[in-house]
Design a protein around this motif. Structure first.
Motif, PDB file in Angstrom:
ATOM      1  N   GLY A  37       0.796  -1.223   0.000  1.00  0.00           N
ATOM      2  CA  GLY A  37       0.000   0.000   0.000  1.00  0.00           C
ATOM      3  C   GLY A  37       0.824   1.264   0.000  1.00  0.00           C
ATOM      4  N   GLY A  38       2.164   1.131  -0.040  1.00  0.00           N
ATOM      5  CA  GLY A  38       3.021   2.304  -0.142  1.00  0.00           C
ATOM      6  C   GLY A  38       3.850   2.602   1.086  1.00  0.00           C
ATOM      7  N   PHE A  39       3.754   1.814   2.127  1.00  0.00           N
ATOM      8  CA  PHE A  39       4.537   2.027   3.335  1.00  0.00           C
ATOM      9  C   PHE A  39       6.000   1.644   3.112  1.00  0.00           C
ATOM     10  N   LYS A  40       6.883   2.324   3.864  1.00  0.00           N
ATOM     11  CA  LYS A  40       8.294   1.961   3.899  1.00  0.00           C
ATOM     12  C   LYS A  40       8.553   1.153   5.177  1.00  0.00           C
ATOM     13  N   ASN A  41       9.636   0.427   5.201  1.00  0.00           N
ATOM     14  CA  ASN A  41       9.972  -0.404   6.367  1.00  0.00           C
ATOM     15  C   ASN A  41      10.081   0.412   7.650  1.00  0.00           C
ATOM     16  N   ASN A  42      10.613   1.644   7.526  1.00  0.00           N
ATOM     17  CA  ASN A  42      10.792   2.455   8.729  1.00  0.00           C
ATOM     18  C   ASN A  42       9.482   3.034   9.261  1.00  0.00           C
ATOM     19  N   MET A  43       8.374   2.771   8.585  1.00  0.00           N
ATOM     20  CA  MET A  43       7.055   3.216   9.041  1.00  0.00           C
ATOM     21  C   MET A  43       6.306   2.088   9.758  1.00  0.00           C
ATOM     22  N   ILE A  44       6.996   0.952   9.941  1.00  0.00           N
ATOM     23  CA  ILE A  44       6.360  -0.233  10.520  1.00  0.00           C
ATOM     24  C   ILE A  44       7.188  -0.738  11.701  1.00  0.00           C
ATOM     25  N   THR A  45       6.506  -0.973  12.823  1.00  0.00           N
ATOM     26  CA  THR A  45       7.150  -1.570  13.988  1.00  0.00           C
ATOM     27  C   THR A  45       6.352  -2.817  14.371  1.00  0.00           C
ATOM     28  N   ILE A  46       7.057  -3.920  14.601  1.00  0.00           N
ATOM     29  CA  ILE A  46       6.382  -5.157  15.003  1.00  0.00           C
ATOM     30  C   ILE A  46       6.787  -5.512  16.430  1.00  0.00           C
ATOM     31  N   ILE A  47       5.783  -5.578  17.310  1.00  0.00           N
ATOM     32  CA  ILE A  47       5.974  -5.968  18.710  1.00  0.00           C
ATOM     33  C   ILE A  47       4.844  -6.928  19.059  1.00  0.00           C
ATOM     34  N   MET A  48       5.140  -8.167  19.354  1.00  0.00           N
ATOM     35  CA  MET A  48       4.116  -9.188  19.538  1.00  0.00           C
ATOM     36  C   MET A  48       3.182  -8.906  20.708  1.00  0.00           C
ATOM     37  N   ASP A  49       3.721  -8.438  21.828  1.00  0.00           N
ATOM     38  CA  ASP A  49       2.934  -8.223  23.043  1.00  0.00           C
ATOM     39  C   ASP A  49       2.087  -6.957  22.922  1.00  0.00           C
ATOM     40  N   GLU A  50       0.797  -7.077  23.196  1.00  0.00           N
ATOM     41  CA  GLU A  50      -0.123  -5.955  23.017  1.00  0.00           C
ATOM     42  C   GLU A  50       0.182  -4.791  23.962  1.00  0.00           C
ATOM     43  N   ARG A  51       0.520  -5.090  25.192  1.00  0.00           N
ATOM     44  CA  ARG A  51       0.802  -4.020  26.148  1.00  0.00           C
ATOM     45  C   ARG A  51       2.061  -3.250  25.748  1.00  0.00           C
ATOM     46  N   GLU A  52       3.093  -3.969  25.315  1.00  0.00           N
ATOM     47  CA  GLU A  52       4.322  -3.309  24.878  1.00  0.00           C
ATOM     48  C   GLU A  52       4.071  -2.506  23.602  1.00  0.00           C
ATOM     49  N   ALA A  53       3.233  -3.050  22.715  1.00  0.00           N
ATOM     50  CA  ALA A  53       2.904  -2.336  21.475  1.00  0.00           C
ATOM     51  C   ALA A  53       2.131  -1.065  21.779  1.00  0.00           C
ATOM     52  N   THR A  54       1.223  -1.137  22.751  1.00  0.00           N
ATOM     53  CA  THR A  54       0.473   0.051  23.174  1.00  0.00           C
ATOM     54  C   THR A  54       1.414   1.116  23.720  1.00  0.00           C
ATOM     55  N   LYS A  55       2.323   0.698  24.597  1.00  0.00           N
ATOM     56  CA  LYS A  55       3.297   1.618  25.202  1.00  0.00           C
ATOM     57  C   LYS A  55       4.164   2.270  24.113  1.00  0.00           C
ATOM     58  N   THR A  56       4.611   1.470  23.152  1.00  0.00           N
ATOM     59  CA  THR A  56       5.454   1.990  22.070  1.00  0.00           C
ATOM     60  C   THR A  56       4.702   3.030  21.244  1.00  0.00           C
ATOM     61  N   ALA A  57       3.454   2.735  20.903  1.00  0.00           N
ATOM     62  CA  ALA A  57       2.650   3.676  20.105  1.00  0.00           C
ATOM     63  C   ALA A  57       2.439   4.981  20.860  1.00  0.00           C
ATOM     64  N   LEU A  58       2.152   4.890  22.153  1.00  0.00           N
ATOM     65  CA  LEU A  58       1.933   6.090  22.962  1.00  0.00           C
ATOM     66  C   LEU A  58       3.209   6.921  23.072  1.00  0.00           C
ATOM     67  N   GLU A  59       4.350   6.251  23.215  1.00  0.00           N
ATOM     68  CA  GLU A  59       5.627   6.968  23.353  1.00  0.00           C
ATOM     69  C   GLU A  59       6.058   7.636  22.052  1.00  0.00           C
ATOM     70  N   MET A  60       5.547   7.161  20.911  1.00  0.00           N
ATOM     71  CA  MET A  60       5.872   7.771  19.618  1.00  0.00           C
ATOM     72  C   MET A  60       5.182   9.127  19.435  1.00  0.00           C
ATOM     73  N   ALA A  61       4.054   9.314  20.114  1.00  0.00           N
ATOM     74  CA  ALA A  61       3.203  10.473  19.849  1.00  0.00           C
ATOM     75  C   ALA A  61       3.861  11.780  20.278  1.00  0.00           C
ATOM     76  N   LYS A  62       3.737  12.772  19.397  1.00  0.00           N
ATOM     77  CA  LYS A  62       4.185  14.133  19.672  1.00  0.00           C
ATOM     78  C   LYS A  62       2.964  15.053  19.698  1.00  0.00           C
ATOM     79  N   SER A  63       3.208  16.318  19.930  1.00  0.00           N
ATOM     80  CA  SER A  63       2.130  17.296  19.969  1.00  0.00           C
ATOM     81  C   SER A  63       1.357  17.307  18.645  1.00  0.00           C
ATOM     82  N   GLY A  64       0.041  17.211  18.742  1.00  0.00           N
ATOM     83  CA  GLY A  64      -0.814  17.251  17.555  1.00  0.00           C
ATOM     84  C   GLY A  64      -1.053  15.901  16.902  1.00  0.00           C
ATOM     85  N   ASP A  65      -0.413  14.849  17.436  1.00  0.00           N
ATOM     86  CA  ASP A  65      -0.554  13.516  16.841  1.00  0.00           C
ATOM     87  C   ASP A  65      -1.818  12.812  17.341  1.00  0.00           C
TER      88      ASP A  65
END
Length: 477
Positions: free
Chosen positions: A420-448
Motif C-alpha cells: 500500500g506504499g509504506f516503507k519499512n521504517n514506518m512499521i514496527t512489530i511488537i508481539m505483546d499488546e501491552r508493549e505495542a500500546t506503550k510503544t505507540a503512545l511513546e511515539m506520539a508528539k504534539s498534535g498527533d
C-alpha cells in the motif's frame, strides 16, 4: 390436586403453599388416604418440593392420567396475558455492537428494562451478567430466559448462525446494516453473495407482523429485500436513493438523512427526529459510519412503537464514551495528543472510519493494529493495504495468533502495508499488546493521534490512563 382429595386436605395444602410462598410445589405426605381429613388419621408431611415431577401424574401406574402441566402453564400465563418478549436482532459486517447498544439505550432511557447480548457481554438492565462474546444463540438464550426484561436486543454474528443458528424462532425487528469482506473462506462462505445470504437470515426470520430494517445504500443488503416477509423499513444517507423512493411509493416507512436531519418518512407524513450535529456519536455529523448506525437504531425504535420524542431523547443522550460505547471510537485527550480506542479490525471498518480519523488531529496518525489472524491471507493483506491509506506509522502486535505461528499474521499485515506504499521504517512489530500500546503512545508528539485496535480492552484502557497520569506528573515536574 385431584378431585378425590378431601376439601380440608386441599385447604391445608393451599395454606402450606402460602406459608412457603411457592405457587408451584409438591407436598410429600404419608397417610392412609387423602380422601379423608388428615386430622382424622395418623399421618405426616415429609417434605415440600420446589420442583415437583409431572411424570407420575401424566403416566400413573394406577389411576387416571392428568395433564397437570397444562394447568400450571394456564396459571403462569393466563389467556390474554403477555407471554413473549419483543426481540430486536442486529447483524451486518460492521456497526453491530454500536447499533445494538444504541437501540438498548433508547429503550432504557424511556423506562424499559432491556436484555442485550453482544460481542462484549450479556447485560440485563445495563448490568453485565456474563462477559465474553455472546453474539450467538447462547447469548440469545441467556437474554430471552430472563422474564424480568421488557425487550431483548441481540447482536447476531456470522459464526453463531453457521454453528448453531439464531437462538430464537422469530424476531419483531431484524436489522441488516452492511456487507463487506470479512471471514470469507470459513464455514463454507467464499463469496460476498454467500455471506449476504447467511446474514440476511436475521431479516428473513422476522414475524410477518414485524419489520425488517435494511440499508438502502448497500446493494448487497438491498438484494435481499424480496426475501423478507415482514414490512421493510429502509434507511439511507441519500434521500434521492431510488430504493428509498420505491419503498415510499409502496407505502412503507423510510428513515433518511434529509438536510442533516434524521427524518422518518411515509406517505402522508414526515417526522424530523434530530439534526445529526446534535447526536454525540456522529461527532458533529462527521462520522458517516455512525450516522448509518443511528439511522438503523431510529428505524428499529420506531418499528417497536416509540414516538419521536422518545427516540430523540435516546439518540441525543448516547455518547461515544466508555460508559455508553466502550471500545468503540472512544477519544481520550492526553494533553498534547489524543488517543482513539476502537475495535475496527477489517478492511471495511478501516475504510469506513479512515477519513474521519484523519480529520481528528493535524499531526501524524499512529495505529496499533492487531487480532486478524483468523482471516485468509488475502484478507490480511487487504487489511494492511487499507491501513496504509490513512496512517503514518503502524505498530503491529499479535496477541491472539489463532491457528497461525507466532509472528505470521504480523508479517502478512506488513506485506499489505508495503504493497500500500509504506516503507519499512514506518512499521514496527511488537508481539505483546501491552508493549505495542506503550510503544505507540511513546511515539506520539504534539498534535498527533494514536489509534489503538485492542484485543484485551480493559487492560489497554488501564494502560492508556496510567500513561496519561505519568504525562501529567512529568508536565508538573
Amino acid at each position: 390436586m385431584t378431585d378425590t382429595v378431601h376439601p380440608l386436605n386441599k385447604l391445608m395444602a393451599e395454606r402450606i403453599s402460602r406459608i412457603v410462598d411457592l405457587n408451584i410445589m409438591g407436598i410429600d405426605i404419608i397417610a392412609k388416604s387423602l380422601e379423608i381429613p388428615l386430622q382424622d388419621q395418623v399421618c405426616g408431611i415429609l417434605e415440600v418440593n420446589a420442583a415437583p415431577g409431572f411424570r407420575m401424574h401424566l403416566n400413573p401406574t394406577i389411576g387416571t392420567s392428568r395433564n397437570v402441566g397444562a394447568t400450571v402453564v394456564d396459571m403462569l400465563f393466563p389467556p390474554g396475558s403477555k407471554h413473549s418478549i419483543p426481540i430486536v436482532a442486529v447483524t451486518g459486517t460492521n456497526g453491530k455492537t454500536t447499533t445494538a447498544r444504541l437501540i438498548s439505550h433508547i429503550l432504557k432511557t424511556n423506562g424499559n428494562k432491556v436484555g442485550m447480548a453482544s460481542t462484549d457481554a450479556v447485560t440485563i438492565d445495563n448490568v453485565p451478567i456474563l462477559f465474553g462474546d455472546y453474539s450467538g444463540p447462547e447469548g440469545a438464550k441467556k437474554v430471552i430466559m430472563d422474564s424480568s426484561i421488557d425487550y431483548a436486543v441481540l447482536e447476531v454474528a456470522r459464526g453463531g448462525i453457521l454453528r448453531r443458528g439464531l437462538g430464537y424462532e422469530e424476531s419483531d425487528v431484524g436489522v441488516l446494516l452492511n456487507i463487506s469482506s470479512d471471514h470469507l473462506g470459513e464455514g463454507g462462505m467464499h463469496t460476498l453473495e454467500e455471506l449476504t445470504r447467511l446474514k440476511s437470515t436475521v431479516t428473513e426470520a422476522v414475524k410477518e407482523t414485524g419489520y425488517a430494517v435494511l440499508n438502502a445504500d448497500d446493494p448487497l443488503v438491498l438484494s435481499r429485500i424480496d426475501k423478507v416477509k415482514a414490512s421493510p423499513i429502509l434507511f439511507s444517507k441519500e434521500p434521492d436513493n431510488k430504493a428509498i423512493k420505491a419503498n415510499y411509493d409502496k407505502g412503507n416507512v423510510n428513515v433518511i438523512l434529509k438536510n442533516s436531519i434524521i427524518t422518518i418518512e411515509k406517505k402522508g407524513y414526515s417526522l424530523p427526529v434530530e439534526n445529526v450535529c446534535n447526536i454525540p456519536i456522529t461527532f458533529d455529523g462527521k462520522a458517516a459510519f455512525n450516522i448509518e448506525n443511528v439511522l438503523a437504531a431510529v428505524a428499529s425504535s420506531y418499528a417497536l412503537g416509540l414516538d419521536i420524542k422518545q427516540i430523540r431523547k435516546g439518540v441525543i443522550s448516547f455518547t461515544p464514551s466508555m460508559d455508553y460505547s466502550r471500545g468503540r471510537m472512544n477519544i481520550i485527550d492526553m494533553g498534547e495528543f489524543k488517543v482513539v480506542i476502537d475495535y475496527g479490525h477489517n478492511p471495511g471498518a478501516i475504510n469506513a472510519t479512515g477519513e474521519f480519523i484523519k480529520s481528528l488531529m493535524p499531526g501524524k496518525k499512529i495505529r496499533m493494529a492487531s487480532s486478524v489472524g483468523n482471516r485468509r491471507d488475502q484478507d490480511i493483506l487487504e487489511f494492511g493495504s487499507a491501513l496504509a491509506k490513512y496512517y503514518d506509522h503502524i505498530v503491529i502486535c499479535d496477541p491472539d495468533q489463532r491457528h497461525r505461528e507466532i509472528g505470521e499474521t504480523a508479517d502478512i499485515v506488513k506485506q499489505g502495508l508495503i504493497s500500500g506504499g509504506f516503507k519499512n521504517n514506518m512499521i514496527t512489530i511488537i508481539m505483546d499488546e501491552r508493549e505495542a500500546t506503550k510503544t505507540a503512545l511513546e511515539m506520539a508528539k504534539s498534535g498527533d493521534l494514536v489509534v489503538l485496535q485492542v484485543d484485551n480492552l480493559e487492560q489497554v484502557i488501564k494502560d492508556v490512563f496510567d500513561f496519561k497520569e505519568k504525562l501529567k506528573k512529568f508536565t508538573v515536574a
